[in-house]
Design an enzyme around this catalytic site. Structure first.
Site, PDB file in Angstrom:
ATOM      1  N   SER B 165       0.799  -1.231   0.000  1.00  0.00           N
ATOM      2  CA  SER B 165       0.000   0.000   0.000  1.00  0.00           C
ATOM      3  C   SER B 165       0.829   1.277   0.000  1.00  0.00           C
ATOM      4  CB  SER B 165      -0.957   0.003   1.182  1.00  0.00           C
ATOM      5  OG  SER B 165      -1.972  -0.958   0.961  1.00  0.00           O
ATOM      6  N   MET B 166       2.153   1.169   0.057  1.00  0.00           N
ATOM      7  CA  MET B 166       2.953   2.374  -0.197  1.00  0.00           C
ATOM      8  C   MET B 166       2.704   2.867  -1.617  1.00  0.00           C
ATOM      9  SD  MET B 166       6.439   2.226   1.918  1.00  0.00           S
ATOM     10  CE  MET B 166       7.431   1.095   0.935  1.00  0.00           C
TER      11      MET B 166
END
Lengths: 445, 445
Positions: B165-166
């Site tokens: 999710s970065m």
């Protein structure tokens, strides 16, 4: 439907396109011209989202048939799982160029060169040949300097293009390097290298016969036969989940374990992709490395490459040693230059000169045949040798891919293309005489 | 079976792991330690071919569950179709390092730092925390210089790691750049940017609400419910052929068109990955570029990156803007440094300083909640803001990924990891206090 025999689905790509299948059902009469079929003109995959009729998707459409092919050759990783061939993390070694003025002048002269196509009666210019051949990228080096470089269609200088069966020549070069270094004994039988090859027809072939594709192995490519080997191979190779009722081999290597004999080993050259995958397996066995990692270590990391390459894989992560590589035009030129220089590049020796000498000397011409455009040719170590006046040899892949090395002219030529038909026999008549013409021009330079 | 609800198959990866799913059915009690689960120790995918029990394949196994996860985080492209985020073809800009002696001395000092884990009563050393957190890569920059760098498990300096999710923070950064440049108006409603969003719940949210995840949209993650939205999303997102009887949405964007409402827009922060994909779609609409190409043009080509990154795609080639990126540790450090420097790197300004100012200022803390390890936090532009004494903010991804920027300490810290459980709530107690400790150490330097 996961597997289709109704034309070549993307899922069959793994094996099929590499062995010269025609993928031109929709193009057998009056295909669109190079300009008309330019993927930017066609509008493939433009828009967010693209209109439905401009979508090229892996599940639903025949993404590797012309004219979609002209987009897909630059985008294989968007359809399939792949492994990287890393260039490492350092700075690339830029290629040498003449001054811009000299470069432009050379381009004008080369574009205007004329040649007579094979069996033709009307001369064609070099520039015309680029379009006749649906060229996506053309780069020519002379004496280590880039003298010509153009991009078309889906390819740009920082893009990558499927090299199809030129992959075999990378596999073959790695094999020949290992032979020269004594790591792979080409006199051994396959079963001595890979005992679990079992009673496959490959078991009793020598490593050299595999390298030169003179094995006697069954591998039918009758596309209308649903049980043809090409389809069994495609199903085995697909990285996608197998149907629940699937009982065939899983992956390239399981396929190789069940190959039936067809003729005697050593009798004749038969261009069958499964040899390349057999060689790939043996290379991995003796080195303990995937062919991707070996190509990275021995070639991409050491030749000053400016981009990583990549290679498609089967469902078990085995790279397709017979046709799976995608790479950049200039990096392929570096590879050709490495060959022309007998294993040296940027002042460094990457492998013994005998590797190139063995390849350039060619195979047994008496065992070669069936390629009308290469009447005197041979095939050795997964390279095509023309046995012409210039001692030229080449990596070749369907739809027009080539790395053409002319030692006499000190020329390396790389063409990436998306010709509507797969077989290079359709493309050679307006290619090989053109290469000879530009070689002769450069020798006068 | 193409879709499985029996744990997370790789096919579900697209959506599921990005939103914090636990993927630890086999590891809920006494998971293997970091050392025990090191993929080199486990022997995953070693051998040609690997033994059957060491194979990690996409079709047949849960490749993204612990401990296989520890191998797969470095090999996502071998399972899934991907698009490149190109760094271009030039020379990278090397990061600055102290002298080797100074670097080694700093490493010793940092390894020996102690801190008290959240809610703990026994101090832990920095080096112990690396193993406690199943760290695969850790890089710390201080005042623009690399002061600490280590690799573990599947990661090496020339390898790449899933950032989960970065990815959202890259999408959010691109969005914020476009807002600052006036290309994307964050006061518009989604339907004004994407008219065909139709009567989706997203239609009436503002662009800013999407960026900050304060939309009121239904997105259930009850993994035991076969009709949970997470599964519908996973099926839509899968790049593999859909089952013949499949009637659901095809691709991320078709999914977004049928999202139902859940609460009011603007009321509260809800961490739902579909917002990131909604933002990605709007970014592509206003720029005419895929988020991969935009990340390449605006970030990777201009920050001196040494490796290309890549991003998984759905069956229509749409990159997964909420979780699909894989990248190199040092390139992520360059991205963090770019943030710390307010949009400048290597003497070049890539975007206006207000972009970082907006992100670092954080979102509405009163709308934030439910994250015990970030009690005072907020979320804005797809970045997490801690509102702590140092003004720290971060990109965060499941299984322990982070780019942690501490403006007060002039520190950028990147950790890539493969923690058995997905949720960072399990990892923060031995991470956030450690980051604070190393920041305080560096401030004394």
């Amino acid at each position: 439907m996961i597997f289709s025999r109704n034309g070549l689905t993307g899922l069959a790509l793994g094996a099929a396109v590499a062995v010269g299948a025609a993928t031109v059902a929709s193009a057998q009469s009056a295909p669109l011209s190079a300009q008309e079929s330019d993927p930017n003109v066609m509008g493939w995959m433009q828009g967010f989202p693209p209109p439905a009729d401009k979508l090229i998707t892996q599940p639903d459409s025949n993404y590797f048939s012309f004219p979609k092919l002209r987009w897909s050759v630059c985008h294989l990783r968007e359809f399939l799982p792949t492994e990287e061939i890393s260039r490492g993390v350092g700075a690339p070694v830029p290629l040498d160029y003449p001054t811009p003025a000299e470069f432009a002048n050379l381009a004008r002269q080369i574009d205007a060169l004329t040649f007579m196509p094979m069996n033709g009666d009307t001369p064609m210019t070099w520039e015309q040949s680029l379009y006749a051949n649906y060229t996506d990228g053309m780069l020519i080096m002379h004496k280590g300097e880039v003298v010509y470089e153009r991009y078309f269609g889906c390819l740009e200088e920082d893009g990558k293009h499927a090299i199809m069966s030129m992959t075999k020549s990378i596999t073959g070069l790695l094999g020949e390097i290992l032979v020269a270094e004594g790591v792979l004994d080409d006199t051994l039988l396959v079963r001595d290298v890979i005992p679990e090859i079992g009673d496959s027809a490959f078991a009793t072939a020598t490593v050299r016969q595999v390298m030169d594709m003179t094995t006697g192995v069954q591998y039918s490519e009758n596309y209308s036969d649903p049980n043809a080997d090409i389809w069994v191979y495609s199903r085995a190779a697909s990285p996608l989940p197998k149907p629940e009722d699937y009982e065939g081999p899983d992956g390239y290597w399981e396929y190789l374990q069940q190959v039936k004999p067809d003729g005697n080993h050593g009798d004749a050259f038969h261009y069958k992709t499964i040899n390349s995958d057999m060689l790939g397996w043996m290379i991995s066995r003796v080195t303990g490395k995937a062919v991707t990692d070996l190509a990275s270590e021995r070639l991409w990391r050491r030749m000053g490459a400016e981009m990583d390459a990549y290679q498609t894989v089967d469902g078990k992560g085995v790279p397709f040693a017979g046709g799976g590589v995608t790479a950049g035009l200039r990096d392929l030129a570096r590879l050709g230059q490495l060959m022309l220089n007998g294993g040296e590049i940027n002042g460094e020796r990457l492998f013994p000169a005998e590797v190139v000498e063995t390849i350039a000397a060619g195979g047994d011409q008496s065992k070669f045949g069936g390629f009308a455009t290469i009447p005197n040719g041979s095939y050795t170590s997964q390279w095509w040798v023309f046995h012409n006046d210039h001692g030229a040899y080449a990596a070749r892949g369907v739809h027009g891919q080539t790395i053409y090395v002319d030692p006499t002219a000190e020329m390396v030529l790389v063409r990436l293309a998306s010709f509507p038909q797969a077989q290079n026999g359709f493309i050679d008549p307006t290619s090989l005489p053109a290469y000879q013409a530009v070689a002769e021009f450069l020798m006068e330079r």
